[in-house]
Scaffold this active site. Structure first.
Site, short mmCIF file in Angstrom:
data_model
loop_
_atom_site.label_atom_id
_atom_site.label_comp_id
_atom_site.label_asym_id
_atom_site.label_seq_id
_atom_site.Cartn_x
_atom_site.Cartn_y
_atom_site.Cartn_z
CE LYS A 1 -2.18 1.64 3.67
NZ LYS A 1 -3.17 1.83 4.75
CB SER A 49 -2.87 12.14 14.57
OG SER A 49 -3.71 11.35 13.76
CE LYS A 87 0.84 9.94 13.89
NZ LYS A 87 -0.23 9.31 13.08
NE ARG A 121 -4.82 -1.28 7.11
CZ ARG A 121 -3.96 -0.58 7.80
NH1 ARG A 121 -4.18 -0.25 9.08
NH2 ARG A 121 -2.83 -0.17 7.24
#
Length: 321
Positions: A67, A199, A226, A111
């Protein structure tokens, strides 16, 4: 080559299909039938965007590919587009020839929600009644819809950095016939299951926000730096993940590992629980934490399923490439 445009995905992939695909690929990863390639994810120095590649090979399902895409934080305001943009490419494992190109935006949302939903199925207490949401953006709506299908929840509580966005998840709860209440982070202690989908690069959820017996799915940390939860929480929980290598390098466990609070051996594959080689939750007081870093094999699994359905329904576009 088969092309399945983004506009066709909603009519092909259901939450149930995504759940099955993700659960199966987690199991394959754990038994050695599938593996991910190293992730590339970089700030490109333009539009504050993060761009990269996630790929892998599922020998069980014979899905090979990647991807390509990332996060453009200014898309919605500037262009009316969702901030996450991606495309999945599949290749024939026998020849290396490209076999499909599939729109990846909705698939990524489905997903990702399926991953937390699979973790709830296998790790949350059976009597869980209160669902907690930290985050109320686009992805949070997918997370909540999928989560509400896993237990008989009687209430949803939610918190977001921008409270004006909470109606996004309130609408989902109401559609499911479940009451919703906006709360402070301190009141997340009332939840039996918590999904964090933000995020941030600094923790929002502290250890004292999570009660004994809670299952928490941390779904927002997928990049170096993160962080959604306080590192101390990982020392109090049994930690599970989609892939250990990603969890300790770009996932929620990266910070606890770096601080020496936990070891790599303390992070377990969710696939092992699915396969029955790890017991999963062992008591009603145990805190279980799922670190959902997002693996390329998830994308390949749902994309391969979509290609099959598109061919069966006669809506796949075939080109000579």
């Amino acid at each position: 080559m088969i092309i399945v445009p983004e506009k066709e995905i909603a009519g092909l992939m259901t939450r149930a299909d995504a759940f099955t695909a993700v659960e199966q690929v987690f199991a394959s990863m754990s038994n050695g039938g599938a593996y991910n390639f190293p992730v590339i994810r970089e700030a490109i120095g333009h539009e504050d965007a993060l761009y990269g590649f996630k790929g892998g090979f599922d020998k069980t399902g014979m899905a090979l590919g990647l991807k390509a895409g990332g996060y453009w934080p200014n898309n919605l305001a500037k262009h009316g587009l969702i901030n996450h943009q991606s495309t999945v490419f599949l290749f024939d494992p026998d020849t290396g020839k490209v076999s499909a190109m599939v729109g990846g935006n909705l698939l990524t949302a489905l997903r990702t929600a399926a991953a937390s939903s699979v973790s709830i199925k296998h790790l949350a207490r059976k009597d869980a009644k209160v669902m907690g949401m930290v985050g109320a953006g686009h992805q949070a709506t997918f997370q909540l819809r999928a989560a509400l299908e896993q237990r008989n929840f009687e209430k949803v509580i939610g918190w977001n950095y921008h409270p004006e966005m909470l109606p996004n998840i309130e609408k989902v709860a109401n559609e499911a016939g479940v009451p919703f209440e906006a709360v402070t982070l301190e009141r997340m202690v009332e939840a039996d299951v918590v999904i964090s989908i933000t995020s941030t690069f600094a923790p929002s959820i502290m250890a004292h926000h999570i009660a004994p017996g809670t299952h928490i799915a941390c779904m927002g940390t997928d990049t170096k730096g993160k962080q959604e939860v306080e590192t101390a929480l990982l020392t109090q929980a049994t930690v599970f993940t989609d892939e250990v290598a990603q969890s300790i390098s770009i996932g929620e466990a990266q910070h606890a590992i770096a601080a020496g609070l936990i070891k790599q051996a303390d992070v377990h594959e969710l696939g092992a629980v699915i396969n029955g080689t790890h017991p999963g939750r062992t008591s009603d007081d145990e805190i279980t934490l799922f670190d959902g870093t997002g693996v390329g094999l998830q994308d390949l699994a749902v994309a391969a399923s979509v290609v099959k359905l598109a061919i069966e329904k006669g809506i796949a576009i075939e080109v000579d490439f």
